[in-house]
Write a protein that holds these residues in place. Structure first.
Motif, PDB file in Angstrom:
ATOM      1  N   GLU A  54      47.305 -46.252  75.511  1.00  0.00           N
ATOM      2  CA  GLU A  54      48.055 -46.740  74.472  1.00  0.00           C
ATOM      3  C   GLU A  54      48.187 -47.629  74.380  1.00  0.00           C
ATOM      4  OE1 GLU A  54      52.296 -44.901  75.259  1.00  0.00           O
ATOM      5  OE2 GLU A  54      51.482 -42.639  76.619  1.00  0.00           O
ATOM      6  N   VAL A  55      47.738 -48.025  72.848  1.00  0.00           N
ATOM      7  CA  VAL A  55      48.132 -49.193  72.109  1.00  0.00           C
ATOM      8  C   VAL A  55      49.572 -49.483  71.653  1.00  0.00           C
ATOM      9  CG1 VAL A  55      45.339 -49.604  72.485  1.00  0.00           C
ATOM     10  CG2 VAL A  55      46.234 -48.878  70.781  1.00  0.00           C
TER      11      VAL A  55
ATOM     12  N   VAL B  65      43.200 -43.643  67.399  1.00  0.00           N
ATOM     13  CA  VAL B  65      44.002 -42.759  66.845  1.00  0.00           C
ATOM     14  C   VAL B  65      45.358 -43.052  67.104  1.00  0.00           C
ATOM     15  CG1 VAL B  65      44.122 -40.474  66.704  1.00  0.00           C
ATOM     16  CG2 VAL B  65      42.114 -41.003  67.826  1.00  0.00           C
ATOM     17  N   PRO B  66      45.661 -42.998  65.238  1.00  0.00           N
ATOM     18  CA  PRO B  66      47.490 -43.241  65.267  1.00  0.00           C
ATOM     19  C   PRO B  66      48.587 -41.609  65.470  1.00  0.00           C
ATOM     20  CG  PRO B  66      45.970 -42.712  63.237  1.00  0.00           C
ATOM     21  CD  PRO B  66      44.891 -42.865  64.039  1.00  0.00           C
ATOM     22  N   TYR B  67      49.173 -42.304  65.864  1.00  0.00           N
ATOM     23  CA  TYR B  67      50.469 -41.046  66.786  1.00  0.00           C
ATOM     24  C   TYR B  67      50.020 -40.063  65.982  1.00  0.00           C
ATOM     25  CZ  TYR B  67      53.765 -39.052  69.439  1.00  0.00           C
ATOM     26  OH  TYR B  67      54.885 -38.534  70.188  1.00  0.00           O
ATOM     27  N   ASP B  68      51.391 -40.811  64.624  1.00  0.00           N
ATOM     28  CA  ASP B  68      51.742 -39.978  64.005  1.00  0.00           C
ATOM     29  C   ASP B  68      50.158 -38.687  63.457  1.00  0.00           C
ATOM     30  OD1 ASP B  68      53.766 -40.199  63.649  1.00  0.00           O
ATOM     31  OD2 ASP B  68      53.759 -42.066  62.356  1.00  0.00           O
TER      32      ASP B  68
ATOM     33  N   MET C  16      51.808 -49.027  60.530  1.00  0.00           N
ATOM     34  CA  MET C  16      49.855 -49.443  60.254  1.00  0.00           C
ATOM     35  C   MET C  16      50.072 -48.804  61.828  1.00  0.00           C
ATOM     36  SD  MET C  16      48.578 -50.145  58.159  1.00  0.00           S
ATOM     37  CE  MET C  16      47.037 -50.614  58.889  1.00  0.00           C
ATOM     38  N   ALA C  17      51.205 -48.208  62.671  1.00  0.00           N
ATOM     39  CA  ALA C  17      50.645 -47.372  64.261  1.00  0.00           C
ATOM     40  C   ALA C  17      50.688 -46.235  63.734  1.00  0.00           C
ATOM     41  CB  ALA C  17      51.744 -47.536  64.615  1.00  0.00           C
ATOM     42  N   SER C  18      51.232 -45.579  61.539  1.00  0.00           N
ATOM     43  CA  SER C  18      50.576 -44.027  61.432  1.00  0.00           C
ATOM     44  C   SER C  18      49.363 -44.510  60.642  1.00  0.00           C
ATOM     45  CB  SER C  18      51.715 -43.702  60.986  1.00  0.00           C
ATOM     46  OG  SER C  18      52.275 -44.188  59.731  1.00  0.00           O
ATOM     47  N   SER C  19      48.574 -45.457  60.251  1.00  0.00           N
ATOM     48  CA  SER C  19      47.730 -45.457  59.286  1.00  0.00           C
ATOM     49  C   SER C  19      46.542 -46.674  59.911  1.00  0.00           C
ATOM     50  CB  SER C  19      48.318 -46.153  58.217  1.00  0.00           C
ATOM     51  OG  SER C  19      48.578 -47.134  58.978  1.00  0.00           O
ATOM     52  N   LEU C  20      46.774 -47.211  60.939  1.00  0.00           N
ATOM     53  CA  LEU C  20      45.398 -47.707  60.777  1.00  0.00           C
ATOM     54  C   LEU C  20      44.736 -47.155  62.265  1.00  0.00           C
ATOM     55  CD1 LEU C  20      44.408 -50.142  60.825  1.00  0.00           C
ATOM     56  CD2 LEU C  20      45.207 -51.765  63.169  1.00  0.00           C
ATOM     57  N   GLN C  21      43.064 -46.603  61.569  1.00  0.00           N
ATOM     58  CA  GLN C  21      42.464 -45.841  62.535  1.00  0.00           C
ATOM     59  C   GLN C  21      41.328 -46.714  62.469  1.00  0.00           C
ATOM     60  OE1 GLN C  21      43.000 -41.503  62.777  1.00  0.00           O
ATOM     61  NE2 GLN C  21      41.470 -41.362  62.601  1.00  0.00           N
ATOM     62  N   GLY C  22      40.025 -46.313  63.556  1.00  0.00           N
ATOM     63  CA  GLY C  22      39.285 -46.155  63.473  1.00  0.00           C
ATOM     64  C   GLY C  22      38.489 -47.076  64.838  1.00  0.00           C
ATOM     65  N   LYS C  23      37.472 -47.503  64.665  1.00  0.00           N
ATOM     66  CA  LYS C  23      37.101 -48.274  65.612  1.00  0.00           C
ATOM     67  C   LYS C  23      37.066 -49.729  65.518  1.00  0.00           C
ATOM     68  CE  LYS C  23      34.067 -45.179  67.984  1.00  0.00           C
ATOM     69  NZ  LYS C  23      33.320 -45.268  69.073  1.00  0.00           N
TER      70      LYS C  23
ATOM     71  N   ARG D  68      42.485 -41.723  54.182  1.00  0.00           N
ATOM     72  CA  ARG D  68      41.313 -43.238  54.491  1.00  0.00           C
ATOM     73  C   ARG D  68      40.910 -42.782  55.823  1.00  0.00           C
ATOM     74  NH1 ARG D  68      45.528 -47.273  53.286  1.00  0.00           N
ATOM     75  NH2 ARG D  68      46.560 -46.363  54.746  1.00  0.00           N
ATOM     76  N   ASN D  69      41.646 -42.087  56.449  1.00  0.00           N
ATOM     77  CA  ASN D  69      41.804 -42.085  58.060  1.00  0.00           C
ATOM     78  C   ASN D  69      39.752 -41.378  57.819  1.00  0.00           C
ATOM     79  OD1 ASN D  69      43.727 -43.417  59.013  1.00  0.00           O
ATOM     80  ND2 ASN D  69      44.857 -41.387  59.013  1.00  0.00           N
ATOM     81  N   ALA D  70      39.981 -40.867  57.360  1.00  0.00           N
ATOM     82  CA  ALA D  70      39.317 -39.358  57.145  1.00  0.00           C
ATOM     83  C   ALA D  70      37.291 -40.071  56.719  1.00  0.00           C
ATOM     84  CB  ALA D  70      39.098 -38.263  56.780  1.00  0.00           C
TER      85      ALA D  70
END
Length: 614
Positions: free
Chosen positions: A415-416, A234-237, A428-435, A51-53
């Protein structure tokens, strides 16, 4: 059956979860374990990375001039790749390229070179530099990784459990999976649909051409609503792990300097000294925690990470006295007293001038770095600075984030943390990504103000000192908020879990930190594994608990709150020893009557107003 279950079943039918007989150290984060001597890949994490890609590719496709380079040498995949590139190319003739074999594909001449083999067309150079490289058979494409990294082109790639670290670390968006024909077909189908969906959207906004430094400085004050008012999260994970090579890690960490502000006093909480010297737990203070982290890193890797302490006139003398106990050779501490001008321009909180607010610590950092100090640090080989939020007890000097900055040439990183109001938290900290738009961020972390926002700006900043040097003297160089990231060549936000952001501004925060919910390990806050909920409990203590002295008197011992959802306390309330709080607890003592919670009491989903209610 949920949509998530259906998607996972679809992934399982493609055998994407079946890995190789070996699993490299950096790939173990994507695996469940081994079965029949084969690594089993976590399908949930495959879905998150996929999903991130796709989000990244979709964002790039909003620019009509963008192009993608799809790379494949496996004959089994070629019909699938051909079909995808044909459909994608129909959107724009310059949109995609399908290559059979490559050597020096990016460093060759820009003029296209096309040849005919017996079965396939060979293309040795694209007609233009691609905006992204998508690799389907990564084990055969070592030269592609090297050249894409050299030119700063992001890589989306399928990675398996045996992929070497030297190639894996060059992948910007890894998709951990077994590269079966079925899975490649699924990925190509999803890429096609994402790009076609973006094409159909009305009023799509492109990312435009790269702006010059002057353009970015000039646009720093423009109104919101433009593409430049977006922040890549970008997710930390998803960050690559630090190299196992001690020498390589030492070389990286030797480039870092940590800056912490100690201007805030604890007068609002009834503490006479600096807030950074308040006891948090087991005799440790916030300053002890950050010093302990740096000492351990310096000792483990043999590096030299200096600590700069920025003190106000009120706190400088107290800090100097405490520094005597940090006599270890494993850390180099440089205390500074800020000038009157810097303090006068700082922002004060409700507590008055005795409470030095940290919201302007970016500008205060510039007051340190604008002079000869910056040149001195650069001459010593220091290239990055971590500016720590003085209120955040859970700040971490994280080599993993530093490694991400260095690998991707990032100049500005904040860091957010996902807000609880959108239900994102740690997952979601490990999955939410994008603009995300700037209006999706807030720096006010209090519960009543986060509604409607997606992220909290923790005000922990990672900065490229060379970029600061380049921008020194420009009127736009001010680091008070996330919006100023636009003046840098490359900036991101790292989405961290809630355990990395625990400000200490009240005794309610102190209760959370001193409870059994958190413990300290090598200066880092660690959450109790027994906590099921991903978010911390909401705690609101009344004015009777405002001062630290009152807080200590009213709690015989700190209650257990591992299973607590929320706690509200008002009135003359006293807590006995070994109290356990669970669920939603409200304690509101009747006016003029003390209310004592007895030793060993277990309160679960209760509302208590008098002694008779216990």
């Amino acid at each position: 059956m949920t949509i998530h279950s259906v998607v996972i079943q679809k992934l399982l039918t493609t055998n994407a979860h079946i890995g190789r007989q070996v699993a490299t150290h950096h790939f173990k984060q994507f695996t469940y374990g081994f079965r029949n001597r084969q690594a089993i890949i976590d399908s949930d994490k495959t879905l998150i990375c996929l999903r991130n890609a796709l989000n990244f590719l979709s964002f790039l496709s909003r620019d009509p001039s963008s192009s993608f380079l799809f790379i494949n040498t496996n004959p089994l995949f070629q019909p699938i790749i051909d079909e995808m590139t044909t459909r994608v190319s129909s959107l724009s003739p310059e949109r995609a390229s399908s290559l059979w074999k490559l050597r020096g594909f990016l460093t060759n001449s820009f003029s296209p070179k096309k040849f005919r083999s017996r079965h396939k067309k060979l293309v040795f150079a694209p007609t233009k530099m691609p905006d992204c490289v998508v690799i389907f058979d990564t084990e055969r494409k070592s030269s592609v990784f090297l050249e894409a990294e050299r030119l700063g082109i992001p890589i989306v790639a399928l990675v398996d459990s045996s992929m070497p670290w030297e190639y894996y670390k060059k992948v910007t968006y890894p998709i951990p999976a077994n590269d079966s024909v079925q899975f490649v077909y699924l990925v190509c189908n999803m890429i096609t649909k994402c790009l076609m969906l973006e094409k159909k959207k009305d009023g799509s906004k492109g990312i435009g051409k790269k702006a010059t430094i002057e353009d970015k400085v000039e646009s720093a004050g423009e109104s919101e609503g433009t593409a430049s008012d977006e922040v890549l999260v970008v997710p930390y994970d998803n960050l690559a792990p630090l190299s196992d090579d001690i020498a390589e890690s030492k070389q990286l960490l030797d480039k870092l300097v940590v800056v912490k502000f100690n201007g805030a006093s604890g007068k609002n909480l009834g503490f006479s000294g600096p807030k950074s010297l308040m006891e948090v737990k087991n005799g440790s203070t916030p300053l002890d925690l950050i010093v302990n982290q740096i000492q351990l890193l310096n000792s483990k890797y043999g590096c030299n990470i200096p600590l700069f302490l920025m003190n106000s006139k009120r706190t400088h003398s107290d800090i100097l006295k405490v520094l005597e106990k940090y006599s270890s050779p494993d850390i180099d501490i440089h205390p500074f007293e800020q000038g009157e001008q810097t303090q006068h321009e700082s922002i004060f909180s409700e507590g008055g001038e005795d409470e030095w607010q940290s919201s302007n610590h970016g500008a205060q950092f510039l007051s340190l770095i604008n002079g000869a100090t910056l040149d001195a640090l650069l001459s010593q080989g220091k290239e990055y600075a971590l500016v720590v939020n003085p209120d955040n007890v859970a700040s971490v000097v994280d080599p993993k984030i530093l490694n991400h900055l260095a690998q991707n040439s990032i100049e500005y990183c904040s860091e957010v943390m996902p807000t609880t109001s959108t239900g994102l938290i740690n997952f979601m900290a490990s999955s939410l990504q994008g603009k995300f738009k700037l209006e999706d961020f807030t720096s006010d972390h209090t519960q009543k103000f986060v509604k409607g926002f997606k992220f909290i700006d923790t005000r922990n900043l990672w900065l490229d000192l060379k970029a600061i040097k380049r921008l020194v003297g420009t009127s736009a160089l001010s680091l008070n908020s996330l919006s100023n990231s636009k003046i840098f060549e490359k900036s991101v936000g790292i989405s961290i879990p809630q355990s990395r952001f625990l400000p200490l501004n009240s005794t309610s925060d102190l209760l959370l930190l001193q409870s059994d919910l958190y413990s300290f390990n090598e200066g880092i806050l660690v959450r109790n594994d027994e906590r099921v909920s991903p978010s911390d409990p909401h705690i609101a203590l009344g004015p009777e608990f405002k001062k630290i002295s009152d807080f200590k008197r009213r709690f015989t011992t700190i209650p257990s709150i591992v299973k607590l959802d929320s706690l509200e306390v008002a009135g003359d309330v006293w807590f006995g020893a070994n109290v356990v709080l669970k669920g939603k607890v409200i304690i509101d003592a009747n006016p003029g009557l003390p209310l004592r919670i007895p030793d060993g009491a277990i309160l679960e989903d209760e509302e208590i107003n008098s002694q008779a209610d216990i």
